[in-house]
Design a protein around this motif. Structure first.
Motif, PDB file in Angstrom:
ATOM      1  N   LEU A 170      10.656   2.168   2.280  1.00  0.00           N
ATOM      2  CA  LEU A 170      10.364   1.196   3.342  1.00  0.00           C
ATOM      3  C   LEU A 170       9.211   0.283   2.957  1.00  0.00           C
ATOM      4  O   LEU A 170       9.237  -0.924   3.219  1.00  0.00           O
ATOM      5  CB  LEU A 170      10.046   1.920   4.655  1.00  0.00           C
ATOM      6  CG  LEU A 170      11.178   2.726   5.284  1.00  0.00           C
ATOM      7  CD1 LEU A 170      10.772   3.189   6.683  1.00  0.00           C
ATOM      8  CD2 LEU A 170      12.475   1.941   5.350  1.00  0.00           C
ATOM      9  N   SER A 171       8.196   0.867   2.325  1.00  0.00           N
ATOM     10  CA  SER A 171       7.054   0.065   1.927  1.00  0.00           C
ATOM     11  C   SER A 171       7.467  -0.979   0.880  1.00  0.00           C
ATOM     12  O   SER A 171       7.017  -2.129   0.922  1.00  0.00           O
ATOM     13  CB  SER A 171       5.960   0.976   1.375  1.00  0.00           C
ATOM     14  OG  SER A 171       4.846   0.196   1.017  1.00  0.00           O
ATOM     15  N   GLU A 172       8.337  -0.575  -0.034  1.00  0.00           N
ATOM     16  CA  GLU A 172       8.799  -1.534  -1.041  1.00  0.00           C
ATOM     17  C   GLU A 172       9.618  -2.649  -0.399  1.00  0.00           C
ATOM     18  O   GLU A 172       9.504  -3.814  -0.768  1.00  0.00           O
ATOM     19  CB  GLU A 172       9.593  -0.815  -2.130  1.00  0.00           C
ATOM     20  CG  GLU A 172       8.655  -0.057  -3.073  1.00  0.00           C
ATOM     21  CD  GLU A 172       9.380   0.785  -4.116  1.00  0.00           C
ATOM     22  OE1 GLU A 172      10.626   0.775  -4.144  1.00  0.00           O
ATOM     23  OE2 GLU A 172       8.674   1.459  -4.887  1.00  0.00           O
ATOM     24  N   ARG A 173      10.449  -2.283   0.583  1.00  0.00           N
ATOM     25  CA  ARG A 173      11.240  -3.305   1.289  1.00  0.00           C
ATOM     26  C   ARG A 173      10.334  -4.259   2.048  1.00  0.00           C
ATOM     27  O   ARG A 173      10.505  -5.477   2.005  1.00  0.00           O
ATOM     28  CB  ARG A 173      12.179  -2.623   2.288  1.00  0.00           C
ATOM     29  CG  ARG A 173      13.534  -2.328   1.726  1.00  0.00           C
ATOM     30  CD  ARG A 173      14.456  -2.012   2.902  1.00  0.00           C
ATOM     31  NE  ARG A 173      15.106  -0.753   2.683  1.00  0.00           N
ATOM     32  CZ  ARG A 173      15.502   0.076   3.646  1.00  0.00           C
ATOM     33  NH1 ARG A 173      15.288  -0.205   4.910  1.00  0.00           N
ATOM     34  NH2 ARG A 173      16.113   1.188   3.348  1.00  0.00           N
ATOM     35  N   ALA A 174       9.359  -3.685   2.753  1.00  0.00           N
ATOM     36  CA  ALA A 174       8.448  -4.516   3.545  1.00  0.00           C
ATOM     37  C   ALA A 174       7.670  -5.455   2.619  1.00  0.00           C
ATOM     38  O   ALA A 174       7.503  -6.644   2.913  1.00  0.00           O
ATOM     39  CB  ALA A 174       7.497  -3.640   4.345  1.00  0.00           C
ATOM     40  N   ARG A 204       0.810  -1.215   0.000  1.00  0.00           N
ATOM     41  CA  ARG A 204       0.000   0.000   0.000  1.00  0.00           C
ATOM     42  C   ARG A 204       0.843   1.264   0.000  1.00  0.00           C
ATOM     43  O   ARG A 204       0.373   2.320   0.398  1.00  0.00           O
ATOM     44  CB  ARG A 204      -0.961   0.007   1.204  1.00  0.00           C
ATOM     45  CG  ARG A 204      -2.091  -0.996   1.078  1.00  0.00           C
ATOM     46  CD  ARG A 204      -3.067  -0.918   2.243  1.00  0.00           C
ATOM     47  NE  ARG A 204      -2.424  -1.303   3.498  1.00  0.00           N
ATOM     48  CZ  ARG A 204      -2.221  -0.474   4.513  1.00  0.00           C
ATOM     49  NH1 ARG A 204      -2.607   0.771   4.455  1.00  0.00           N
ATOM     50  NH2 ARG A 204      -1.620  -0.893   5.614  1.00  0.00           N
ATOM     51  N   GLY A 205       2.104   1.154  -0.457  1.00  0.00           N
ATOM     52  CA  GLY A 205       2.931   2.356  -0.481  1.00  0.00           C
ATOM     53  C   GLY A 205       3.976   2.246  -1.581  1.00  0.00           C
ATOM     54  O   GLY A 205       4.301   1.145  -2.029  1.00  0.00           O
ATOM     55  N   VAL A 206       4.508   3.396  -1.997  1.00  0.00           N
ATOM     56  CA  VAL A 206       5.527   3.364  -3.068  1.00  0.00           C
ATOM     57  C   VAL A 206       6.874   3.878  -2.547  1.00  0.00           C
ATOM     58  O   VAL A 206       7.819   3.981  -3.310  1.00  0.00           O
ATOM     59  CB  VAL A 206       5.102   4.218  -4.288  1.00  0.00           C
ATOM     60  CG1 VAL A 206       3.940   3.584  -5.009  1.00  0.00           C
ATOM     61  CG2 VAL A 206       4.764   5.645  -3.881  1.00  0.00           C
ATOM     62  N   HIS A 207       6.957   4.167  -1.260  1.00  0.00           N
ATOM     63  CA  HIS A 207       8.234   4.649  -0.734  1.00  0.00           C
ATOM     64  C   HIS A 207       9.159   3.460  -0.407  1.00  0.00           C
ATOM     65  O   HIS A 207       8.743   2.300  -0.428  1.00  0.00           O
ATOM     66  CB  HIS A 207       8.014   5.576   0.463  1.00  0.00           C
ATOM     67  CG  HIS A 207       7.210   4.966   1.573  1.00  0.00           C
ATOM     68  ND1 HIS A 207       7.755   4.125   2.497  1.00  0.00           N
ATOM     69  CD2 HIS A 207       5.889   5.075   1.874  1.00  0.00           C
ATOM     70  CE1 HIS A 207       6.825   3.746   3.351  1.00  0.00           C
ATOM     71  NE2 HIS A 207       5.678   4.306   2.989  1.00  0.00           N
TER      72      HIS A 207
END
Ligand SMILES: Cc1ncc(COP(=O)(O)O)c(C=O)c1O
Length: 144
Positions: free
Chosen positions: A59-63, A54-57
């Protein structure tokens, strides 16, 4: 399996209860975590914690990547054909409700019999009772 060696992986077992080394058998309710899992969780929250899918930053991509890698690890472990067969849920109760409502609603018809044992935990009884009621099927208790 070398039990003594495996026990070394579980820090929580390094204690005595009632003057005896702790032996824990309530795994259906909550499993104890080996140090590898504890360390992975700590590492995740310390470095990568973010919303999954639910994110494109960064940390979100890593998670998201780690979440999907875990799904692939589980797929390989259970020899599933596709990661689409691997769903993460909160636990047994949620999982069995999904199976009863998803699969069960599709295949069970009026007059069918659903078999459970007389010793089921609520999580493996209520979903089938409800399915039987929805479909006018019969819940049959297998004796032990
Ligand atoms: C034997 C047994 N089965 C199933 C469950 C349900 O598990 P969950 O909490 O993952 O829904 C429990 C929970 O305590 C349990 O003890």
């Amino acid at each position: 399996m070398e039990i003594a060696k495996v026990r070394q992986d579980f820090p929580i077992l390094f204690q005595t209860v009632n003057d005896e080394p702790l032996i824990y058998l309530d795994n259906a309710a909550t499993t104890q975590k080996p140090k590898q899992v504890i360390s992975a969780i700590e590492n995740y929250y310390a470095h990568d914690n973010a919303n999954v899918h639910r994110g494109v930053h960064t940390l979100s991509e890593r998670a998201t990547r780690q979440y999907e890698e875990a799904r692939e690890t589980v797929r390989a472990f259970i020899n599933a054909a596709s990661t689409k067969e691997v769903l993460f849920t909160r636990g047994t109760t949620t999982s069995l409700n999904w199976v009863a409502q998803g699969f069960g609603d599709q295949v069970v018809e009026a007059g069918d019999e659903i078999y459970v044992t007389a010793l089921e935990h609520h999580s493996n009884l209520v979903p089938w009772q409800q399915l039987a009621k929805r479909k006018q099927a019969r819940l049959v208790y297998l004796p032990l």
